[in-house]
Design a protein around this motif. Structure first.
Motif, PDB file in Angstrom:
ATOM      1  N   HIS A 299      34.615 -34.495  52.669  1.00  0.00           N
ATOM      2  CA  HIS A 299      34.906 -35.370  53.811  1.00  0.00           C
ATOM      3  C   HIS A 299      36.407 -35.405  54.102  1.00  0.00           C
ATOM      4  O   HIS A 299      36.823 -35.630  55.234  1.00  0.00           O
ATOM      5  N   GLU A 300      37.243 -35.171  53.063  1.00  0.00           N
ATOM      6  CA  GLU A 300      38.689 -35.100  53.291  1.00  0.00           C
ATOM      7  C   GLU A 300      39.059 -33.795  53.987  1.00  0.00           C
ATOM      8  O   GLU A 300      39.943 -33.771  54.847  1.00  0.00           O
ATOM      9  N   ILE A 301      38.400 -32.692  53.619  1.00  0.00           N
ATOM     10  CA  ILE A 301      38.625 -31.432  54.317  1.00  0.00           C
ATOM     11  C   ILE A 301      38.332 -31.619  55.804  1.00  0.00           C
ATOM     12  O   ILE A 301      39.096 -31.183  56.673  1.00  0.00           O
ATOM     13  N   TRP A 302      37.225 -32.291  56.097  1.00  0.00           N
ATOM     14  CA  TRP A 302      36.853 -32.576  57.481  1.00  0.00           C
ATOM     15  C   TRP A 302      37.883 -33.473  58.151  1.00  0.00           C
ATOM     16  O   TRP A 302      38.332 -33.222  59.270  1.00  0.00           O
ATOM     17  N   SER A 303      38.297 -34.519  57.456  1.00  0.00           N
ATOM     18  CA  SER A 303      39.148 -35.552  58.061  1.00  0.00           C
ATOM     19  C   SER A 303      40.572 -35.083  58.308  1.00  0.00           C
ATOM     20  O   SER A 303      41.196 -35.474  59.300  1.00  0.00           O
ATOM     21  N   CYS A 336      28.127 -38.544  53.178  1.00  0.00           N
ATOM     22  CA  CYS A 336      27.707 -37.811  54.370  1.00  0.00           C
ATOM     23  C   CYS A 336      27.188 -38.800  55.403  1.00  0.00           C
ATOM     24  O   CYS A 336      26.949 -39.973  55.095  1.00  0.00           O
ATOM     25  N   GLY A 337      27.010 -38.329  56.623  1.00  0.00           N
ATOM     26  CA  GLY A 337      26.508 -39.170  57.691  1.00  0.00           C
ATOM     27  C   GLY A 337      25.000 -39.296  57.664  1.00  0.00           C
ATOM     28  O   GLY A 337      24.298 -38.569  56.946  1.00  0.00           O
ATOM     29  N   LEU A 417      30.673 -49.596  57.722  1.00  0.00           N
ATOM     30  CA  LEU A 417      30.039 -50.346  56.640  1.00  0.00           C
ATOM     31  C   LEU A 417      30.336 -49.760  55.269  1.00  0.00           C
ATOM     32  O   LEU A 417      30.454 -50.499  54.287  1.00  0.00           O
ATOM     33  N   THR A 418      30.473 -48.448  55.182  1.00  0.00           N
ATOM     34  CA  THR A 418      30.761 -47.834  53.883  1.00  0.00           C
ATOM     35  C   THR A 418      32.245 -47.892  53.519  1.00  0.00           C
ATOM     36  O   THR A 418      32.606 -47.559  52.394  1.00  0.00           O
ATOM     37  N   ARG A 419      33.099 -48.327  54.435  1.00  0.00           N
ATOM     38  CA  ARG A 419      34.545 -48.365  54.189  1.00  0.00           C
ATOM     39  C   ARG A 419      35.147 -49.763  54.265  1.00  0.00           C
ATOM     40  O   ARG A 419      36.303 -49.962  53.953  1.00  0.00           O
ATOM     41  N   GLN A 433      36.947 -39.768  57.896  1.00  0.00           N
ATOM     42  CA  GLN A 433      35.648 -39.968  58.524  1.00  0.00           C
ATOM     43  C   GLN A 433      34.562 -39.554  57.535  1.00  0.00           C
ATOM     44  O   GLN A 433      34.410 -38.376  57.225  1.00  0.00           O
ATOM     45  N   PHE A 434      33.829 -40.517  57.020  1.00  0.00           N
ATOM     46  CA  PHE A 434      32.756 -40.227  56.068  1.00  0.00           C
ATOM     47  C   PHE A 434      31.557 -39.570  56.745  1.00  0.00           C
ATOM     48  O   PHE A 434      30.864 -38.766  56.138  1.00  0.00           O
ATOM     49  N   CYS A 435      31.297 -39.942  57.979  1.00  0.00           N
ATOM     50  CA  CYS A 435      30.050 -39.555  58.643  1.00  0.00           C
ATOM     51  C   CYS A 435      30.253 -38.480  59.703  1.00  0.00           C
ATOM     52  O   CYS A 435      29.505 -38.406  60.673  1.00  0.00           O
ATOM     53  N   GLY A 436      31.253 -37.650  59.531  1.00  0.00           N
ATOM     54  CA  GLY A 436      31.495 -36.588  60.496  1.00  0.00           C
ATOM     55  C   GLY A 436      30.367 -35.582  60.537  1.00  0.00           C
ATOM     56  O   GLY A 436      29.999 -35.074  61.601  1.00  0.00           O
TER      57      GLY A 436
END
Length: 497
Positions: A299-303, A336-337, A417-419, A433-436
Motif C-alpha cells: 500500500h506504500e508502494i501505491w501511495s 487492501c480495499g 475507518l481503518t485509519r 491510501q489503504f484501499c487503492g
C-alpha cells in the motif's frame, strides 16, 4: 603559526580547488576534518557514507602532502551551538588528544552562517571557495545530474573512490529518488519510534500467518522495518542455512536493523541489510531470490508512487518476478480495499465521543497535531481526515452530508475507518491510501507480472479491529437503510513462479 586548521563540512566531494587551498593554508598545520552528518548515508542530503568520505580524505591528504585527522560528527538539528558541538566531538573522537582552541586553531569555512558561530567562540576564520568557484555540493549535484564534467572539478582522490565503489550511480539514485526525503524518510512527519514499535508488536502474528509458505534459500524481506520478521526467520531451524536479506528505505529503521545485527541478535551469520528504494533500480540478479516477503508494504508502494500508481505497482511486481528463482514465491501480507470499492454507502459516526469544532484545522501549524486529533469525536475526525487525505494522498475523497448521514464510496469509508485511530502519525498516515486496490486488483498485478496464485491466497477481515475500533462508533448501511456487512480489510497473496 597555529597548530591546527579545522575544516568542517560534509565532505561528500573533495575538489581540486580544495587541494590547492589546503596546500597553501596548511603550511605545516594538521588539518582536522570534521565530517558532519557522519551517521547518515543513502539520503538526499547525505548520500555518501562516512567510510567512503574518510577514504577519499585520506587519499587526498597523501596526494597533497598534508597531515590530516578525520573525525566523524553525528548529525544534529540546526543549532546555534553547532561550532561548540563540533569542537567537543573532535575532543571525544580523538580521546581528548586534540583540544581545539582559538589560540591553536584556525577555521576554514565558506558558509557565512557557520563561520559566524566559530567567530563567536573566538576562532579566526578564513574563507575557502571565493565567489565563482564551484563548491563541493555543486559538484555533487553535477554527479546527480549525470554531468561527467564533475570529474574535471573533483579532486582525483574523490574520482578514484567514486569509480571504485560506483558512487556516481549511488549518488544519482539517492539524490533523484522521488519517494525518499532529504534525510532518508518517506515523510517528514512520521514518528519512527511509534512506527517501529508497531512493527515489533505485529511481527509474530504476521509470521504465524506466512511461515508455512516461506522457501529456504535466499529470503528477502522488502520494507523490513526493524528486522523483526527476519529475527523470527532466523530463529526457525528450517532456515539456518538460508541467506536472510533485509531492504529498508527509511534511514531510521535501517539503522535499527544494523544495530540489532551489531548486538548479535541474529544467530545466522548470513544476514545482510540494504538501505534502498526498490523502485529505483534492480537490486538483485535475475532468478536469485527464493522467497520475497512484503509485509505492510504494497500500500506504500501505491501511495508514494512517482506518477501513475497502477504503473508503479506493476513495475514493482515485475521487478519481483524478475528476481524470483524458479519455484520461488512472493508473499504479500497487507491491507487492501473492499471487493466492491465503488458501492455507495451511508456512514454514520459517533459525535459524542469527543470535540466537534466547526471546521477542520491546518494541522501543520500545530506543535502537537496528535493531541488535537485525539480529542476529536469520530465524526469530527472524519472531516479532518477528509481535508488531510485529499491534500496529502492526492485523492478525491468525495462525500455528501445529509444530516447525520455521510454518503460516499465504500472504499473511501474504509480508508477513513481503518485509519481514524492512527493519531500519533496522522499527517504521515494521511499520505497513504489503504484501499487503492482490492484483493482482485492486487491479484491481477501479480498475475500480469507472471506469477500464478497459490490457492491459499485470500482476502480477509480483521475482526478485532472491526469489533473494537470501528463498530462501536460507526455504522454502515445502504441508501435504503439496510445494514451492510463490514468488508474485507486485509490480503494474503501467495504468488509463485
Amino acid at each position: 603559526m597555529t597548530e591546527y586548521l579545522l575544516f568542517p563540512g560534509r565532505h561528500h566531494v573533495l575538489t581540486r580547488f580544495q587541494g590547492e587551498f589546503l596546500r597553501e593554508a596548511a603550511q605545516g598545520r594538521t588539518v582536522v576534518w570534521a565530517v558532519t552528518s557522519a551517521n547518515h548515508r543513502t539520503t538526499k542530503r547525505n548520500p555518501v557514507g562516512f567510510d567512503r568520505r574518510e577514504a577519499a580524505i585520506e587519499r587526498f591528504s597523501v596526494a597533497e602532502g598534508i597531515r590530516s585527522l578525520v573525525v566523524g560528527v553525528v548529525d544534529t538539528p540546526p543549532t546555534d551551538e553547532f561550532a561548540e558541538v563540533t569542537v567537543k566531538a573532535i575532543e571525544a573522537g580523538t580521546d581528548d588528544l586534540v583540544r581545539l582552541t582559538p589560540g591553536n586553531t584556525v577555521v576554514a569555512c565558506s558558509t557565512p552562517e557557520v563561520s559566524k558561530l566559530y567567530e563567536l567562540l573566538g576562532f579566526e576564520v578564513v574563507g575557502v571557495e571565493p565567489e565563482g568557484v564551484l563548491r563541493p555540493w555543486d559538484v555533487l549535484l553535477m554527479v546527480a545530474a549525470g554531468n561527467d564534467e564533475w570529474r574535471a572539478v573533483a579532486h582525483p582522490a574523490t574520482v578514484d573512490v567514486f569509480e571504485r565503489y560506483a558512487l556516481d550511480a549511488h549518488v544519482q539514485r539517492c539524490v533523484n529518488d522521488p519517494v525518499v526525503g532529504d534525510d532518508g524518510g518517506l515523510t517528514t512527519t512520521r514518528d519512527y519510534k511509534t512506527y517501529a514499535d508497531a512493527f515489533e508488536t505485529a511481527a509474530d502474528r504476521k509470521w504465524q500467518q506466512i511461515k508455512e509458505f516461506v522457501r529456504p534459500g535466499r529470503i528477502l524481506d522488502i520494507g523490513c522495518a526493524t528486522g523483526a520478521t527476519l529475527q523470527l526467520v532466523d530463529a526457525d531451524p528450517r532456515f539456518h542455512e538460508s541467506d536472510l536479506i533485509g531492504v529498508e528505505v527509511a534511514r531510521h529503521l535501517y539503522a535499527e536493523c544494523e544495530h540489532k545485527k551489531e548486538q548479535g541478535l541474529f544467530r545466522n551469520p548470513n544476514v545482510y541489510f540494504y538501505q534502498r528504494n526498490m523502485l529505483g533500480s534492480a537490486v538483485f540478479p535475475a532468478r536469485s531470490i527464493d522467497t520475497t516477503l512484503t509485509l505492510a508494504l504494497t500500500h506504500e508502494i501505491w501511495s508514494y508512487a512517482d506518477g501513475s500508481r497502477a504503473e508503479t505497482v506493476q513495475r514493482f511486481a515485475d521487478a519481483l518476478f524478475a528476481h524470483t528463482a524458479p519455484d520461488g514465491v512472493w508473499i504479500n501480507s497487507d491491507v487492501c480495499g473492499p471487493a466492491e470499492p465503488e458501492r455507495s454507502v451511508v456512514l454514520r459516526l459517533d459525535d459524542s465521543d469527543g470535540a466537534n469544532p466547526a471546521e477542520p484545522l491546518e494541522l501543520e501549524s500545530l506543535d502537537d497535531p496528535a493531541s488535537y486529533v485525539g480529542q476529536l469525536s469520530t465524526r469530527a475526525r472524519f472531516f479532518q481526515f477528509a481535508q488531510d487525505f485529499r491534500r496529502n494522498a492526492n485523492v478525491p475523497f468525495e462525500y455528501a452530508v445529509q444530516g447525520d448521514r455521510l454518503v460516499l464510496r465504500l472504499a473511501d469509508a474504509m480508508d477513513f475507518l481503518t485509519r481514524k485511530d492512527y493519531v500519533d502519525n496522522w499527517l504521515s498516515e494521511t499520505h497513504e491510501q489503504f484501499c487503492g486496490l482490492n484483493f482482485a486488483g492486487w491479484s491481477a498485478v501479480a498475475e500480469r507480472a507472471g506469477f500464478h496464485l497459490d490457492p491459499s491466497s485470500k482476502a480477509w477481515r480483521n475482526n478485532w479491529v472491526i469489533d473494537n475500533r470501528i463498530a462501536p462508533v460507526a455504522s454502515l448501511t445502504s441508501s435504503t437503510g439496510d445494514p451492510i456487512d463490514w468488508p474485507d480489510t486485509h490480503q494474503l497473496l501467495i504468488a509463485r513462479r
